[in-house]
Design a protein around this motif. Structure first.
Motif, PDB file in Angstrom:
ATOM      1  N   ILE A   1      -6.971 -47.185   4.860  1.00 40.22           N
ATOM      2  CA  ILE A   1      -6.723 -46.056   3.961  1.00 40.22           C
ATOM      3  C   ILE A   1      -6.755 -44.770   4.773  1.00 40.22           C
ATOM      4  CG2 ILE A   1      -7.541 -44.829   1.907  1.00 40.22           C
ATOM      5  CD1 ILE A   1      -8.959 -47.398   1.084  1.00 40.22           C
ATOM      6  N   PRO A   2      -5.785 -43.874   4.602  1.00 41.64           N
ATOM      7  CA  PRO A   2      -5.826 -42.594   5.321  1.00 41.64           C
ATOM      8  C   PRO A   2      -7.091 -41.811   4.992  1.00 41.64           C
ATOM      9  CG  PRO A   2      -3.695 -42.932   4.271  1.00 41.64           C
ATOM     10  CD  PRO A   2      -4.590 -44.002   3.753  1.00 41.64           C
ATOM     11  N   VAL A   3      -7.568 -41.032   5.947  1.00 44.62           N
ATOM     12  CA  VAL A   3      -8.783 -40.235   5.785  1.00 44.62           C
ATOM     13  C   VAL A   3      -8.460 -38.775   6.080  1.00 44.62           C
ATOM     14  CG1 VAL A   3     -11.165 -39.871   6.536  1.00 44.62           C
ATOM     15  CG2 VAL A   3     -10.212 -42.196   6.494  1.00 44.62           C
ATOM     16  N   ALA A   4      -8.786 -37.903   5.134  1.00 45.90           N
ATOM     17  CA  ALA A   4      -8.698 -36.465   5.355  1.00 45.90           C
ATOM     18  C   ALA A   4     -10.067 -35.965   5.774  1.00 45.90           C
ATOM     19  CB  ALA A   4      -8.241 -35.755   4.085  1.00 45.90           C
ATOM     20  N   ARG A   5     -10.104 -35.160   6.834  1.00 46.27           N
ATOM     21  CA  ARG A   5     -11.379 -34.679   7.365  1.00 46.27           C
ATOM     22  C   ARG A   5     -11.646 -33.219   7.026  1.00 46.27           C
ATOM     23  NH1 ARG A   5     -14.285 -39.213   8.769  1.00 46.27           N
ATOM     24  NH2 ARG A   5     -12.915 -40.680   9.850  1.00 46.27           N
ATOM     25  N   ASN A   6     -10.680 -32.531   6.415  1.00 41.69           N
ATOM     26  CA  ASN A   6     -10.883 -31.128   6.093  1.00 41.69           C
ATOM     27  C   ASN A   6     -10.094 -30.782   4.835  1.00 41.69           C
ATOM     28  OD1 ASN A   6      -8.112 -30.329   6.914  1.00 41.69           O
ATOM     29  ND2 ASN A   6      -8.855 -30.885   8.954  1.00 41.69           N
ATOM     30  N   ALA A   7     -10.362 -29.580   4.304  1.00 43.00           N
ATOM     31  CA  ALA A   7      -9.749 -29.170   3.049  1.00 43.00           C
ATOM     32  C   ALA A   7      -8.228 -29.077   3.146  1.00 43.00           C
ATOM     33  CB  ALA A   7     -10.333 -27.835   2.612  1.00 43.00           C
ATOM     34  N   ALA A   8      -7.721 -28.582   4.262  1.00 44.49           N
ATOM     35  CA  ALA A   8      -6.277 -28.404   4.392  1.00 44.49           C
ATOM     36  C   ALA A   8      -5.544 -29.739   4.284  1.00 44.49           C
ATOM     37  CB  ALA A   8      -5.953 -27.723   5.719  1.00 44.49           C
TER      38      ALA A   8
ATOM     39  N   VAL B   1      -2.670 -34.064  -1.628  1.00 42.73           N
ATOM     40  CA  VAL B   1      -2.598 -33.926  -3.078  1.00 42.73           C
ATOM     41  C   VAL B   1      -1.322 -33.182  -3.480  1.00 42.73           C
ATOM     42  CG1 VAL B   1      -3.694 -32.892  -5.104  1.00 42.73           C
ATOM     43  CG2 VAL B   1      -5.097 -34.061  -3.382  1.00 42.73           C
ATOM     44  N   ALA B   2      -0.950 -32.152  -2.725  1.00 41.61           N
ATOM     45  CA  ALA B   2       0.264 -31.398  -3.040  1.00 41.61           C
ATOM     46  C   ALA B   2       1.502 -32.289  -2.973  1.00 41.61           C
ATOM     47  CB  ALA B   2       0.406 -30.219  -2.079  1.00 41.61           C
ATOM     48  N   GLU B   3       1.543 -33.189  -2.006  1.00 45.84           N
ATOM     49  CA  GLU B   3       2.692 -34.103  -1.899  1.00 45.84           C
ATOM     50  C   GLU B   3       2.781 -34.994  -3.124  1.00 45.84           C
ATOM     51  OE1 GLU B   3       4.336 -37.689   0.998  1.00 45.84           O
ATOM     52  OE2 GLU B   3       2.814 -36.295   1.752  1.00 45.84           O
ATOM     53  N   TRP B   4       1.628 -35.496  -3.589  1.00 45.53           N
ATOM     54  CA  TRP B   4       1.635 -36.308  -4.808  1.00 45.53           C
ATOM     55  C   TRP B   4       2.105 -35.488  -5.998  1.00 45.53           C
ATOM     56  CZ3 TRP B   4      -4.042 -38.039  -3.626  1.00 45.53           C
ATOM     57  CH2 TRP B   4      -4.025 -38.973  -2.577  1.00 45.53           C
TER      58      TRP B   4
ATOM     59  N   LYS C   1      -6.593 -44.719 -14.816  1.00 38.41           N
ATOM     60  CA  LYS C   1      -6.269 -43.508 -15.543  1.00 38.41           C
ATOM     61  C   LYS C   1      -5.275 -42.598 -14.823  1.00 38.41           C
ATOM     62  CE  LYS C   1     -10.390 -43.269 -18.400  1.00 38.41           C
ATOM     63  NZ  LYS C   1      -9.618 -43.287 -19.674  1.00 38.41           N
ATOM     64  N   THR C   2      -5.102 -42.770 -13.523  1.00 33.56           N
ATOM     65  CA  THR C   2      -4.199 -41.895 -12.768  1.00 33.56           C
ATOM     66  C   THR C   2      -3.391 -42.700 -11.757  1.00 33.56           C
ATOM     67  OG1 THR C   2      -5.890 -41.429 -11.100  1.00 33.56           O
ATOM     68  CG2 THR C   2      -5.766 -39.910 -12.967  1.00 33.56           C
ATOM     69  N   GLU C   3      -2.327 -42.053 -11.232  1.00 32.07           N
ATOM     70  CA  GLU C   3      -1.513 -42.723 -10.216  1.00 32.07           C
ATOM     71  C   GLU C   3      -2.149 -42.683  -8.839  1.00 32.07           C
ATOM     72  OE1 GLU C   3       1.408 -41.752 -13.453  1.00 32.07           O
ATOM     73  OE2 GLU C   3       0.152 -40.402 -12.286  1.00 32.07           O
ATOM     74  N   ARG C   4      -2.948 -41.658  -8.557  1.00 31.18           N
ATOM     75  CA  ARG C   4      -3.521 -41.498  -7.221  1.00 31.18           C
ATOM     76  C   ARG C   4      -5.030 -41.311  -7.306  1.00 31.18           C
ATOM     77  NH1 ARG C   4      -0.061 -43.129  -3.153  1.00 31.18           N
ATOM     78  NH2 ARG C   4       2.059 -42.436  -3.653  1.00 31.18           N
ATOM     79  N   VAL C   5      -5.738 -41.907  -6.354  1.00 32.32           N
ATOM     80  CA  VAL C   5      -7.208 -41.869  -6.352  1.00 32.32           C
ATOM     81  C   VAL C   5      -7.697 -41.389  -4.998  1.00 32.32           C
ATOM     82  CG1 VAL C   5      -9.333 -43.216  -6.570  1.00 32.32           C
ATOM     83  CG2 VAL C   5      -7.347 -43.752  -8.024  1.00 32.32           C
ATOM     84  N   VAL C   6      -8.533 -40.360  -5.025  1.00 28.52           N
ATOM     85  CA  VAL C   6      -9.235 -39.879  -3.843  1.00 28.52           C
ATOM     86  C   VAL C   6     -10.713 -40.208  -4.014  1.00 28.52           C
ATOM     87  CG1 VAL C   6      -9.856 -37.881  -2.433  1.00 28.52           C
ATOM     88  CG2 VAL C   6      -7.611 -37.979  -3.549  1.00 28.52           C
ATOM     89  N   VAL C   7     -11.296 -40.838  -3.010  1.00 29.57           N
ATOM     90  CA  VAL C   7     -12.740 -41.062  -2.991  1.00 29.57           C
ATOM     91  C   VAL C   7     -13.327 -40.215  -1.866  1.00 29.57           C
ATOM     92  CG1 VAL C   7     -14.609 -42.724  -2.639  1.00 29.57           C
ATOM     93  CG2 VAL C   7     -12.560 -43.386  -3.935  1.00 29.57           C
TER      94      VAL C   7
ATOM     95  N   ALA D   1      -9.851 -30.494  -4.058  1.00 26.45           N
ATOM     96  CA  ALA D   1      -8.911 -31.542  -4.470  1.00 26.45           C
ATOM     97  C   ALA D   1      -8.099 -31.152  -5.701  1.00 26.45           C
ATOM     98  CB  ALA D   1      -9.674 -32.836  -4.754  1.00 26.45           C
ATOM     99  N   MET D   2      -8.666 -30.332  -6.583  1.00 30.04           N
ATOM    100  CA  MET D   2      -8.052 -29.967  -7.859  1.00 30.04           C
ATOM    101  C   MET D   2      -7.439 -31.186  -8.553  1.00 30.04           C
ATOM    102  SD  MET D   2      -8.833 -26.937  -8.543  1.00 30.04           S
ATOM    103  CE  MET D   2      -7.814 -26.729  -9.984  1.00 30.04           C
TER     104      MET D   2
END
Length: 288
Positions: A10-17, A23-26, A56-62, A147-148
């Motif tokens: 699973i891809p990992v984001a390490r910072n807010a950007a 999330v913006a791409e989704w 409940k949603t198409e995309r999930v961030v943990v 994440a909004m």
């Protein structure tokens, strides 16, 4: 910085950007997004929250972040298990992105803002861990604003935490729906927790009876016993099991966590407990 895809499936984001870019791409594809905040050391309780998010949603961030600001100096921050590789393997097929920042990213040099709540944060855990919910509220606000998501899901085992987050989101007009996921329990009813690994075999056997005491105490109140009498009897039973210390066993309003002034429930109620056995502090709750 591109997403970290070398370590895990699973891809990992390490910072807010990087999180916001994913999330913006989704969003450009019209996809809905859920966030499941965790401190890692994932067990079936956490995974059930990811499953609920997926439903409940198409995309999930943990998110996986052991948040230093919610630990008091004498608590187990340094010892808290950090198992990112194992966590990522468990999330395979359940999440689309892991957000795993470090403390310097979440709290950069000069960080000086804290969110504190009155009311719902003050009793129970607030009495015994007075700095805890300010740390929780601050980090959750940051995670939500980074994440909004459309929804964020938290486990009901931390019932007071869920109430605090709901209050904060409502008060600050953060446009995220907060959902609670049911408590996942072991076969003997012990609420799943990353801290259960600290229990010795003898402690684990006693801990498995905690939920039994809660259920029977709640039933006693439902049958007409005064809250104070039922709580006193339940507390004695917990200590008789071998628990070393009982911080609280309380029946409170489920939403506000206010005490019932007439010693009987007059609205939706919850029984909540925090007790220590050996080196491990356990919390649990259930409806009355």
């Amino acid at each position: 910085m591109p997403l970290d895809t070398a370590s895990h499936k699973i891809p990992v984001a390490r910072n807010a950007a990087d999180l916001r870019a994913a999330v913006a791409e989704w969003r450009t594809r019209g996809e809905t997004v859920a966030l499941v905040p965790t401190m890692g050391a994932l067990h079936e309780g956490h995974l059930s929250l990811a499953d609920l998010a997926r439903a409940k949603t198409e995309r999930v961030v943990v998110s996986i972040f052991v948040n230093p600001t919610q630990f008091a100096p004498h608590e187990d921050f340094s010892a808290y298990p950090r198992t990112e590789a194992a966590d990522a393997a468990k999330l395979d097929g359940k999440a689309d992105l892991i957000f795993a920042p470090d403390a310097a990213d979440m709290y950069p040099q000069g960080f000086s803002t804290t969110i504190s709540l009155s009311g719902v944060s003050e009793p129970l855990e607030g009495q015994f861990r007075p700095t805890h919910f300010a740390g929780v509220a601050t980090v959750v606000a940051k995670l939500l604003l980074r994440a909004m998501p459309d929804i964020a899901i938290f486990g009901e085992k931390d019932w007071q935490q869920l109430a605090v987050i709901r209050r904060m989101v409502a008060d600050l007009d953060i446009p995220v729906e907060i959902l609670g996921g049911p408590i996942m329990r072991e076969t003997d009813g012990l609420a799943m927790s990353s801290r259960n690994v600290y229990l010795t075999p003898g402690e684990r056997k006693a801990a498995g009876q905690l939920n039994v005491v809660l259920r029977e105490t709640a039933a006693s109140v439902s049958a007409g016993t005064l809250i104070s009498e039922a709580a006193k009897a339940g507390a004695a039973r917990i200590l008789a099991l071998g628990f070393d210390k009982l911080d609280y066993l309380e029946i409170r309003d489920a939403a506000s966590l206010a005490a019932f002034p007439d010693d009987r429930p007059t609205s939706s109620a919850r029984i909540l407990v925090a007790a220590k056995i050996g080196k491990t502090r356990l919390i649990d709750n259930m409806p009355v």
